[in-house]
Design a protein around this motif. Structure first.
Motif, PDB file in Angstrom:
ATOM      1  N   PHE A  14       0.838  -1.198   0.000  1.00  0.00           N
ATOM      2  CA  PHE A  14       0.000   0.000   0.000  1.00  0.00           C
ATOM      3  C   PHE A  14       0.875   1.252   0.000  1.00  0.00           C
ATOM      4  O   PHE A  14       0.620   2.201  -0.737  1.00  0.00           O
ATOM      5  CB  PHE A  14      -0.933  -0.024   1.214  1.00  0.00           C
ATOM      6  N   VAL A  15       1.924   1.242   0.803  1.00  0.00           N
ATOM      7  CA  VAL A  15       2.843   2.381   0.850  1.00  0.00           C
ATOM      8  C   VAL A  15       3.491   2.600  -0.512  1.00  0.00           C
ATOM      9  O   VAL A  15       3.581   3.736  -0.988  1.00  0.00           O
ATOM     10  CB  VAL A  15       3.924   2.174   1.940  1.00  0.00           C
ATOM     11  N   LEU A  16       3.903   1.534  -1.159  1.00  0.00           N
ATOM     12  CA  LEU A  16       4.510   1.662  -2.483  1.00  0.00           C
ATOM     13  C   LEU A  16       3.514   2.237  -3.488  1.00  0.00           C
ATOM     14  O   LEU A  16       3.857   3.129  -4.274  1.00  0.00           O
ATOM     15  CB  LEU A  16       5.036   0.313  -2.970  1.00  0.00           C
ATOM     16  N   ALA A  17       2.283   1.771  -3.462  1.00  0.00           N
ATOM     17  CA  ALA A  17       1.271   2.280  -4.385  1.00  0.00           C
ATOM     18  C   ALA A  17       1.026   3.769  -4.146  1.00  0.00           C
ATOM     19  O   ALA A  17       0.934   4.554  -5.101  1.00  0.00           O
ATOM     20  CB  ALA A  17      -0.036   1.504  -4.225  1.00  0.00           C
ATOM     21  N   LEU A  18       0.941   4.180  -2.893  1.00  0.00           N
ATOM     22  CA  LEU A  18       0.745   5.601  -2.584  1.00  0.00           C
ATOM     23  C   LEU A  18       1.951   6.430  -3.019  1.00  0.00           C
ATOM     24  O   LEU A  18       1.800   7.514  -3.592  1.00  0.00           O
ATOM     25  CB  LEU A  18       0.488   5.790  -1.088  1.00  0.00           C
ATOM     26  N   HIS A  19       3.127   5.918  -2.764  1.00  0.00           N
ATOM     27  CA  HIS A  19       4.348   6.616  -3.183  1.00  0.00           C
ATOM     28  C   HIS A  19       4.371   6.801  -4.700  1.00  0.00           C
ATOM     29  O   HIS A  19       4.671   7.879  -5.203  1.00  0.00           O
ATOM     30  CB  HIS A  19       5.580   5.838  -2.721  1.00  0.00           C
ATOM     31  N   GLU A  20       4.033   5.748  -5.415  1.00  0.00           N
ATOM     32  CA  GLU A  20       4.013   5.830  -6.880  1.00  0.00           C
ATOM     33  C   GLU A  20       2.986   6.858  -7.357  1.00  0.00           C
ATOM     34  O   GLU A  20       3.259   7.629  -8.276  1.00  0.00           O
ATOM     35  CB  GLU A  20       3.711   4.459  -7.487  1.00  0.00           C
ATOM     36  N   LEU A  21       1.807   6.865  -6.739  1.00  0.00           N
ATOM     37  CA  LEU A  21       0.799   7.859  -7.123  1.00  0.00           C
ATOM     38  C   LEU A  21       1.311   9.275  -6.902  1.00  0.00           C
ATOM     39  O   LEU A  21       1.098  10.155  -7.737  1.00  0.00           O
ATOM     40  CB  LEU A  21      -0.496   7.643  -6.333  1.00  0.00           C
ATOM     41  N   ALA A  22       1.986   9.487  -5.784  1.00  0.00           N
ATOM     42  CA  ALA A  22       2.454  10.834  -5.457  1.00  0.00           C
ATOM     43  C   ALA A  22       3.658  11.247  -6.295  1.00  0.00           C
ATOM     44  O   ALA A  22       3.721  12.385  -6.761  1.00  0.00           O
ATOM     45  CB  ALA A  22       2.800  10.913  -3.971  1.00  0.00           C
ATOM     46  N   MET A  23       4.595  10.360  -6.494  1.00  0.00           N
ATOM     47  CA  MET A  23       5.860  10.722  -7.143  1.00  0.00           C
ATOM     48  C   MET A  23       5.859  10.451  -8.645  1.00  0.00           C
ATOM     49  O   MET A  23       6.237  11.307  -9.439  1.00  0.00           O
ATOM     50  CB  MET A  23       7.022   9.964  -6.479  1.00  0.00           C
ATOM     51  N   GLU A  24       5.468   9.258  -9.028  1.00  0.00           N
ATOM     52  CA  GLU A  24       5.533   8.866 -10.441  1.00  0.00           C
ATOM     53  C   GLU A  24       4.589   9.700 -11.299  1.00  0.00           C
ATOM     54  O   GLU A  24       4.883   9.980 -12.455  1.00  0.00           O
ATOM     55  CB  GLU A  24       5.224   7.375 -10.588  1.00  0.00           C
TER      56      GLU A  24
END
Length: 117
Positions: free
Chosen positions: A65-75
């Protein structure tokens, strides 16, 4: 939308580049130089708010979940910039929407809702 649906939706949207399963996922569309589907940003922001409301007292989070949120915010910002460098003409409010998504993600981790109304 309930938390379980919001959680899965955010993972699906945020992990799209890794899984390549959903060509209409938010990050996949940005990578292809296509704007989000109408309502897609609104759905992401709603899912972020639901996740925030459910998790605001939580101090540990699932790695996926953290990775998915990080990707949404950064990628999303990276794909936006890459598209702009290729000459993609993004919708006029997309950059502001990406900022709101990043604030929504930060809100989940901080425990304070930071997204302006």
């Amino acid at each position: 939308m309930d938390y379980k649906t919001a959680y899965q939706f955010l993972i699906d949207q945020g992990m799209a580049l890794e899984t390549q399963k959903n060509p209409d996922a938010f990050l996949m569309r940005l990578k292809q130089g296509q704007p989000p589907i109408p309502g897609q940003v609104t759905a992401i922001l709603l899912a972020l708010k639901i996740a925030y409301d459910t998790l605001k007292e939580t101090s540990t989070f699932e790695k996926n979940f953290v990775l998915a949120l990080h990707e949404l915010a950064m990628e999303s910002h990276q794909q936006f910039a890459a598209g702009r460098n290729r000459g993609v003409e993004w919708p006029p409010l997309l950059q502001e929407d990406l900022h709101r998504i990043a604030l929504g993600v930060k809100s989940i981790f901080s425990g304070y809702w930071l997204v302006e109304k």
